[in-house]
Design an enzyme around this catalytic site. Sequence first.
Site, PDB file in Angstrom:
ATOM      1  N   CYS A   1       0.805  -1.223   0.000  1.00 16.92           N
ATOM      2  CA  CYS A   1       0.000   0.000   0.000  1.00 16.92           C
ATOM      3  C   CYS A   1       0.840   1.277   0.000  1.00 16.92           C
ATOM      4  O   CYS A   1       0.286   2.380  -0.027  1.00 16.92           O
ATOM      5  CB  CYS A   1      -0.947  -0.017   1.188  1.00 16.92           C
ATOM      6  SG  CYS A   1      -1.963  -1.505   1.222  1.00 16.92           S
TER       7      CYS A   1
ATOM      8  N   HIS B   1      -2.308   8.239   5.720  1.00 16.41           N
ATOM      9  CA  HIS B   1      -2.607   6.932   5.129  1.00 16.41           C
ATOM     10  C   HIS B   1      -4.052   6.578   5.482  1.00 16.41           C
ATOM     11  O   HIS B   1      -4.804   6.112   4.633  1.00 16.41           O
ATOM     12  CB  HIS B   1      -1.616   5.890   5.649  1.00 16.41           C
ATOM     13  CG  HIS B   1      -1.677   4.594   4.925  1.00 16.41           C
ATOM     14  ND1 HIS B   1      -1.562   4.491   3.556  1.00 16.41           N
ATOM     15  CD2 HIS B   1      -1.853   3.311   5.378  1.00 16.41           C
ATOM     16  CE1 HIS B   1      -1.648   3.217   3.194  1.00 16.41           C
ATOM     17  NE2 HIS B   1      -1.826   2.484   4.277  1.00 16.41           N
TER      18      HIS B   1
ATOM     19  N   GLU C   1      -0.678   5.401  13.295  1.00 17.79           N
ATOM     20  CA  GLU C   1      -0.294   6.569  12.499  1.00 17.79           C
ATOM     21  C   GLU C   1      -0.434   7.842  13.319  1.00 17.79           C
ATOM     22  O   GLU C   1       0.387   8.767  13.216  1.00 17.79           O
ATOM     23  CB  GLU C   1      -1.119   6.668  11.220  1.00 17.79           C
ATOM     24  CG  GLU C   1      -0.609   7.761  10.279  1.00 17.79           C
ATOM     25  CD  GLU C   1      -1.317   7.823   8.945  1.00 17.79           C
ATOM     26  OE1 GLU C   1      -0.846   8.582   8.061  1.00 17.79           O
ATOM     27  OE2 GLU C   1      -2.352   7.141   8.756  1.00 17.79           O
TER      28      GLU C   1
ATOM     29  N   LYS D   1      -9.035   8.340   1.616  1.00 20.18           N
ATOM     30  CA  LYS D   1      -9.666   7.019   1.580  1.00 20.18           C
ATOM     31  C   LYS D   1     -11.084   7.050   2.125  1.00 20.18           C
ATOM     32  O   LYS D   1     -11.868   6.138   1.869  1.00 20.18           O
ATOM     33  CB  LYS D   1      -8.819   6.013   2.355  1.00 20.18           C
ATOM     34  CG  LYS D   1      -7.465   5.719   1.733  1.00 20.18           C
ATOM     35  CD  LYS D   1      -6.675   4.710   2.542  1.00 20.18           C
ATOM     36  CE  LYS D   1      -5.316   4.426   1.915  1.00 20.18           C
ATOM     37  NZ  LYS D   1      -4.365   5.561   2.059  1.00 20.18           N
TER      38      LYS D   1
ATOM     39  N   HIS E   1      -9.553   2.233  -0.248  1.00 22.30           N
ATOM     40  CA  HIS E   1      -8.111   1.997  -0.300  1.00 22.30           C
ATOM     41  C   HIS E   1      -7.747   1.426  -1.663  1.00 22.30           C
ATOM     42  O   HIS E   1      -8.055   0.270  -1.967  1.00 22.30           O
ATOM     43  CB  HIS E   1      -7.723   1.035   0.813  1.00 22.30           C
ATOM     44  CG  HIS E   1      -6.254   0.978   1.089  1.00 22.30           C
ATOM     45  ND1 HIS E   1      -5.306   1.477   0.220  1.00 22.30           N
ATOM     46  CD2 HIS E   1      -5.553   0.471   2.147  1.00 22.30           C
ATOM     47  CE1 HIS E   1      -4.104   1.277   0.718  1.00 22.30           C
ATOM     48  NE2 HIS E   1      -4.227   0.673   1.878  1.00 22.30           N
TER      49      HIS E   1
ATOM     50  N   PHE F   1       1.932  -3.161   3.982  1.00 27.18           N
ATOM     51  CA  PHE F   1       2.211  -4.457   4.591  1.00 27.18           C
ATOM     52  C   PHE F   1       3.676  -4.800   4.368  1.00 27.18           C
ATOM     53  O   PHE F   1       4.238  -4.556   3.300  1.00 27.18           O
ATOM     54  CB  PHE F   1       1.350  -5.546   3.952  1.00 27.18           C
ATOM     55  CG  PHE F   1      -0.078  -5.586   4.447  1.00 27.18           C
ATOM     56  CD1 PHE F   1      -0.525  -4.776   5.459  1.00 27.18           C
ATOM     57  CD2 PHE F   1      -0.982  -6.474   3.875  1.00 27.18           C
ATOM     58  CE1 PHE F   1      -1.839  -4.824   5.912  1.00 27.18           C
ATOM     59  CE2 PHE F   1      -2.292  -6.543   4.307  1.00 27.18           C
ATOM     60  CZ  PHE F   1      -2.733  -5.726   5.327  1.00 27.18           C
TER      61      PHE F   1
END
Length: 411
Positions: free
Chosen positions: A163, A302, A313, A334, A339, A397
Amino acid sequence: MSRRVVVTGMGAITPIGLSVGEFWDAVKEGKTGFDTITKFDASEYKCHIAAEVKGFEGKNYMDFKAAKRMELFCQYAVAAAKEAIEDAKLDITQEDPYMVGVSIGSGVGSLQRVETETINLKEKGPTRANPLMVPMMISNMAAGNVSIQFGLKGKSINVVTACATGTHSIGEAFRTIQYGDADVMVAGGAEGAICPTGVAGFGALTALTSSDDPKRCCMPFDKERSGFVMGEGAAVVVLEELEHAKKRGATIYGEVVGYGCSSDAYHITSPVEDGSGAARAMENAMHDAGVKPEDIIYINAHGTSTHHNDLFETRAIKLAFGDHAKNLKINSTKSMIGHLLGAAGAIEFITCVKELEEGYLHQTVGLLNPDEECDLDYCMEPATGDYTYALSNSLGFGGHNATIILKKYKS
């Protein structure tokens, strides 16, 4: 001395618009692209909602035969690149094609092709495999097809960091131009993974939302958040060395000034809990840009709407910015488009360009009841002002962290 790099073109295929103009108008209206999955019967899956691209036809952007040889993520990439190149008024016949490169990544490539060929192999045997299976499946073909379609012969790379792919792709394009390996880079990300394998896989991780309500399925930083909504699409920008852009009279939308990366070295899916990895990426980007934390007012987070991401975050932002964190404006794109995986950082980059250009920060749609531990200003309402910098975060990830900083252009 490294060279200055500016943004001269943008293109987008998203769940709320098939161009940058359509997308940005929808963002300002607070529209969302969430609805019940239509690409396959998801009734027995854990997640039933996605942010699908609607009304897209590859043949509207390229030759029909070329489109037939591309999987969806590549079609999205070529369509977004076409818009970006046309927006930049970049005439490749007037350029040294070996100084115009591509940096377009995809997080997973074509899961659909894997599904189709696996079924084909099982039912019909190995001699019936599609001869184009491999070149249609592999993730570098977004960059490869853009290069082929537009005659771009310079450095061509495919960054794959889950991502964080979109942000790393643009960041590596920025570095390429800074140090003279190219004058122009067509950069971004593309993804089209709303399919049984994608939804089942992310669902098994409990990463996807458990909500069936399109209005309450993606709500970053909200105490009721239950996971992310899978989106799809592509976002591509034209980055250009400043003097090269000025010489050909290009419109300059903004300047890229900082890029920072790090790795959590912690867990294959969870960010490190104290936020130290993402904080280091932000610190590296600020150092690269030559700015102090107090110079940054706005962050495009994010902001996935998963419990771990939003909490960790937030901790990362506090680590990187200290007491100044409480003065920041933070939002999550998002919250409207879901996403986009490998394309997420790229569409968020375009969002930042438009926000700086218009002095308008979109709200985090769906955020009604902030988590007590997510206690910063997440733009529950739109904000207006004169913003000089935008900092955009992407976390992938595997512990991949990427941050990029944009600045309002001044000659």
